[in-house]
Design a protein around this motif. Structure first.
Motif, PDB file in Angstrom:
ATOM      1  N   ASN A 186       0.936  -1.078  -0.145  1.00 11.25           N
ATOM      2  CA  ASN A 186      -0.085   0.217   0.045  1.00 11.25           C
ATOM      3  C   ASN A 186       0.929   1.278   0.004  1.00 11.25           C
ATOM      4  OD1 ASN A 186      -1.513  -2.253   1.752  1.00 11.25           O
ATOM      5  ND2 ASN A 186      -2.901  -0.919   0.729  1.00 11.25           N
ATOM      6  N   GLY A 187       0.392   2.237  -0.307  1.00 13.82           N
ATOM      7  CA  GLY A 187       1.167   3.451  -0.442  1.00 13.82           C
ATOM      8  C   GLY A 187       0.522   4.738  -0.948  1.00 13.82           C
ATOM      9  N   THR A 188       0.860   5.822  -0.686  1.00 17.11           N
ATOM     10  CA  THR A 188       0.444   7.227  -1.094  1.00 17.11           C
ATOM     11  C   THR A 188       1.511   8.098  -1.474  1.00 17.11           C
ATOM     12  OG1 THR A 188       1.263   8.062   1.019  1.00 17.11           O
ATOM     13  CG2 THR A 188      -1.261   7.246   0.997  1.00 17.11           C
ATOM     14  N   ALA A 189       1.088   9.016  -2.390  1.00 15.31           N
ATOM     15  CA  ALA A 189       1.905   9.868  -3.075  1.00 15.31           C
ATOM     16  C   ALA A 189       1.334  11.112  -3.400  1.00 15.31           C
ATOM     17  CB  ALA A 189       2.063   9.243  -4.745  1.00 15.31           C
ATOM     18  N   THR A 190       2.123  12.380  -3.364  1.00 22.83           N
ATOM     19  CA  THR A 190       1.988  13.646  -3.490  1.00 22.83           C
ATOM     20  C   THR A 190       2.112  14.223  -4.847  1.00 22.83           C
ATOM     21  OG1 THR A 190       2.024  13.945  -1.120  1.00 22.83           O
ATOM     22  CG2 THR A 190       1.754  16.015  -2.452  1.00 22.83           C
ATOM     23  N   LYS A 191       1.019  14.841  -5.357  1.00 22.21           N
ATOM     24  CA  LYS A 191       1.200  15.315  -6.818  1.00 22.21           C
ATOM     25  C   LYS A 191       1.925  16.530  -6.942  1.00 22.21           C
ATOM     26  CE  LYS A 191      -2.146  14.791  -9.697  1.00 22.21           C
ATOM     27  NZ  LYS A 191      -3.590  14.904 -10.188  1.00 22.21           N
ATOM     28  N   GLN A 192       2.282  17.255  -7.800  1.00 23.79           N
ATOM     29  CA  GLN A 192       2.580  18.376  -7.951  1.00 23.79           C
ATOM     30  C   GLN A 192       1.620  19.487  -7.880  1.00 23.79           C
ATOM     31  OE1 GLN A 192       4.790  19.158 -11.585  1.00 23.79           O
ATOM     32  NE2 GLN A 192       5.382  21.276 -11.305  1.00 23.79           N
ATOM     33  N   VAL A 194      -0.923  22.562  -8.676  1.00 21.20           N
ATOM     34  CA  VAL A 194      -1.521  22.962 -10.211  1.00 21.20           C
ATOM     35  C   VAL A 194      -1.223  24.402 -10.041  1.00 21.20           C
ATOM     36  CG1 VAL A 194      -3.616  21.226 -10.128  1.00 21.20           C
ATOM     37  CG2 VAL A 194      -4.008  23.456  -8.875  1.00 21.20           C
ATOM     38  N   GLN A 195      -0.856  25.246  -9.072  1.00 23.61           N
ATOM     39  CA  GLN A 195      -0.570  26.561  -9.183  1.00 23.61           C
ATOM     40  C   GLN A 195       0.494  26.846  -7.999  1.00 23.61           C
ATOM     41  OE1 GLN A 195      -4.192  28.452  -8.490  1.00 23.61           O
ATOM     42  NE2 GLN A 195      -4.008  28.492  -6.295  1.00 23.61           N
ATOM     43  N   SER A 196       1.593  27.810  -8.114  1.00 23.33           N
ATOM     44  CA  SER A 196       2.703  28.160  -7.389  1.00 23.33           C
ATOM     45  C   SER A 196       1.851  28.477  -6.167  1.00 23.33           C
ATOM     46  CB  SER A 196       3.367  29.383  -8.102  1.00 23.33           C
ATOM     47  OG  SER A 196       4.216  29.745  -7.315  1.00 23.33           O
ATOM     48  N   GLY A 197       2.769  27.900  -5.173  1.00 23.21           N
ATOM     49  CA  GLY A 197       2.221  28.265  -3.836  1.00 23.21           C
ATOM     50  C   GLY A 197       1.328  27.526  -3.209  1.00 23.21           C
ATOM     51  N   ALA A 198       0.448  26.643  -3.997  1.00 24.81           N
ATOM     52  CA  ALA A 198      -0.466  25.789  -3.452  1.00 24.81           C
ATOM     53  C   ALA A 198       0.296  24.242  -3.154  1.00 24.81           C
ATOM     54  CB  ALA A 198      -1.485  25.400  -4.534  1.00 24.81           C
ATOM     55  N   GLN A 199      -0.523  23.609  -2.396  1.00 21.06           N
ATOM     56  CA  GLN A 199      -0.118  22.327  -2.057  1.00 21.06           C
ATOM     57  C   GLN A 199      -0.575  21.360  -2.888  1.00 21.06           C
ATOM     58  OE1 GLN A 199      -0.683  21.489   2.171  1.00 21.06           O
ATOM     59  NE2 GLN A 199       0.231  19.618   2.187  1.00 21.06           N
ATOM     60  N   GLY A 200       0.312  20.313  -3.151  1.00 27.01           N
ATOM     61  CA  GLY A 200      -0.055  19.281  -4.176  1.00 27.01           C
ATOM     62  C   GLY A 200      -1.195  18.423  -3.349  1.00 27.01           C
ATOM     63  N   SER A 201      -1.930  17.690  -4.091  1.00 23.63           N
ATOM     64  CA  SER A 201      -2.950  16.696  -3.704  1.00 23.63           C
ATOM     65  C   SER A 201      -2.200  15.274  -3.208  1.00 23.63           C
ATOM     66  CB  SER A 201      -4.013  16.540  -4.185  1.00 23.63           C
ATOM     67  OG  SER A 201      -3.763  16.151  -5.740  1.00 23.63           O
ATOM     68  N   THR A 202      -2.594  14.685  -1.965  1.00 25.23           N
ATOM     69  CA  THR A 202      -2.024  13.471  -1.946  1.00 25.23           C
ATOM     70  C   THR A 202      -3.044  12.265  -2.395  1.00 25.23           C
ATOM     71  OG1 THR A 202      -0.524  14.204   0.034  1.00 25.23           O
ATOM     72  CG2 THR A 202      -1.024  11.896  -0.104  1.00 25.23           C
ATOM     73  N   ILE A 203      -2.584  11.128  -3.044  1.00 24.59           N
ATOM     74  CA  ILE A 203      -3.584  10.314  -3.416  1.00 24.59           C
ATOM     75  C   ILE A 203      -3.118   8.840  -2.821  1.00 24.59           C
ATOM     76  CG2 ILE A 203      -4.072  11.583  -5.455  1.00 24.59           C
ATOM     77  CD1 ILE A 203      -2.183   9.444  -6.933  1.00 24.59           C
ATOM     78  N   THR A 204      -4.240   8.062  -2.588  1.00 24.83           N
ATOM     79  CA  THR A 204      -3.995   6.749  -2.089  1.00 24.83           C
ATOM     80  C   THR A 204      -3.804   5.837  -3.483  1.00 24.83           C
ATOM     81  OG1 THR A 204      -5.211   6.711  -0.343  1.00 24.83           O
ATOM     82  CG2 THR A 204      -4.896   4.536  -1.011  1.00 24.83           C
ATOM     83  N   LEU A 205      -2.549   5.225  -3.585  1.00 30.15           N
ATOM     84  CA  LEU A 205      -2.097   4.578  -4.651  1.00 30.15           C
ATOM     85  C   LEU A 205      -2.784   3.043  -4.794  1.00 30.15           C
ATOM     86  CD1 LEU A 205       1.803   5.026  -4.277  1.00 30.15           C
ATOM     87  CD2 LEU A 205       0.081   6.200  -6.066  1.00 30.15           C
ATOM     88  N   PRO A 206      -2.769   2.580  -6.016  1.00 32.11           N
ATOM     89  CA  PRO A 206      -3.516   1.260  -5.958  1.00 32.11           C
ATOM     90  C   PRO A 206      -2.766   0.132  -5.304  1.00 32.11           C
ATOM     91  CG  PRO A 206      -2.408   1.773  -8.161  1.00 32.11           C
ATOM     92  CD  PRO A 206      -2.599   2.899  -7.210  1.00 32.11           C
ATOM     93  N   GLU A 207      -3.627  -0.497  -4.068  1.00 38.51           N
ATOM     94  CA  GLU A 207      -3.178  -1.722  -3.608  1.00 38.51           C
ATOM     95  C   GLU A 207      -2.576  -2.747  -4.522  1.00 38.51           C
ATOM     96  OE1 GLU A 207      -4.540  -3.398   0.437  1.00 38.51           O
ATOM     97  OE2 GLU A 207      -5.254  -4.894  -1.098  1.00 38.51           O
ATOM     98  N   TYR A 208      -1.401  -3.383  -4.102  1.00 38.85           N
ATOM     99  CA  TYR A 208      -0.939  -4.873  -5.155  1.00 38.85           C
ATOM    100  C   TYR A 208      -0.817  -5.831  -3.840  1.00 38.85           C
ATOM    101  CZ  TYR A 208       1.517  -8.248  -7.427  1.00 38.85           C
ATOM    102  OH  TYR A 208       1.865  -9.279  -7.783  1.00 38.85           O
ATOM    103  N   LYS A 209      -1.499  -6.875  -4.378  1.00 35.76           N
ATOM    104  CA  LYS A 209      -1.468  -8.070  -3.492  1.00 35.76           C
ATOM    105  C   LYS A 209      -1.027  -9.252  -4.267  1.00 35.76           C
ATOM    106  CE  LYS A 209      -5.490  -9.529  -2.157  1.00 35.76           C
ATOM    107  NZ  LYS A 209      -6.614  -9.799  -1.420  1.00 35.76           N
TER     108      LYS A 209
END
Length: 256
Positions: A186-192, A194-209
């Motif tokens: 399982n994992g999470t990742a934070t995107k770039q 969309v605009q300067s000064g903003a915080q990138g969104s964190t998403i839940t990555l697809p689980e691998y089993k």
């Protein structure tokens, strides 16, 4: 003449029956046995040798079991048998050596197991060669350059084993040694942003089993990002694609 023939037949019959009998001392006869151990760190997939702590010969315990007859004895070390009473009754046997325990999972927690069948002959010396191999499943998580460039805020990955043990495998270059049973990533990742000064969104990555991993096998789970019109996360297992999911439509919590 008739009596002579009868007497001769009787003598021949007695001699034949004696020939088919097993001498009493043969049934209880013994032979000496000596075990020689080799340790192999090669695993499936790349056939490469894995870097791990290799136990010394004295770290292996020994179990001898009869094949086709009842016999079982355990020794805390191979030397305990080799340097002690190393005689066994004639017959077929199986020897198993073990160092470590599959219940102890983690980085550099290799368990080694080996076995060999052998036969003991009366009043003979038998040398038995045993090779011990890694008995674990080995797991490592990687990300591609494209993945890292897309998720500039970083990513975190966690490995969970069937025993319920969890390991942080983020950025680890060495594998985790686990029991050969189901595991998931399982994992999470934070995107770039969309605009300067903003915080990138964190998403839940697809689980691998993986439900039934093999022992003595190295699994590399790689996360990649492909951007051909729509960004997707590709998950590969030992360079074979096992899943591909569109990021914006299925993973981005802010996309709806």
């Amino acid at each position: 003449m008739r009596k002579l023939i009868t007497l001769a037949s009787f003598v021949a019959l007695v001699m034949a029956s004696c020939t088919n009998e097993t001498p009493a001392d043969q049934t209880n006869a013994k032979g000496s046995v000596a075990f020689d151990l080799a340790v192999q760190t090669e695993v499936d997939d790349t056939r490469a040798n894995v870097s791990c702590t290799t136990p010394a010969a004295e770290a292996f315990d020994l179990t001898i079991e009869g094949v086709g007859h009842t016999y079982s004895k355990h020794y805390a070390a191979i030397a305990e048998f080799n340097e002690g009473d190393n005689y066994l009754r004639l017959g077929n046997y199986k020897a198993t050596v073990t160092a470590g325990s599959l219940t102890e999972e983690g980085f550099d927690k290799a368990t080694f197991v080996g076995s060999a069948d052998f036969a003991v002959a009366a009043r003979a010396n038998t040398d038995v060669n045993i090779t011990a191999y890694i008995a674990n499943t080995l797991v490592k998580v990687e990300t591609t350059e494209a993945f890292n460039e897309y998720f500039v805020g970083g990513a975190n990955f966690q490995l969970t084993t069937a025993a319920g043990n969890t390991f942080d495998v983020t950025g680890k270059t060495e594998p985790v040694f686990i029991a050969p049973a189901e595991f998931k990533i399982n994992g999470t990742a934070t995107k770039q942003p969309v605009q300067s000064g903003a915080q990138g969104s964190t998403i839940t990555l697809p689980e691998y089993k993986l439900s039934a991993p093999a022992a003595r096998t190295f699994y590399t789970i790689k996360f990649d990002v492909k951007n051909a019109g729509k960004a997707t996360i590709d998950i590969t297992l030992n360079e074979t694609l096992v899943d591909s999911i569109e990021i914006d439509e299925e993973l981005n919590e802010n996309s709806k």
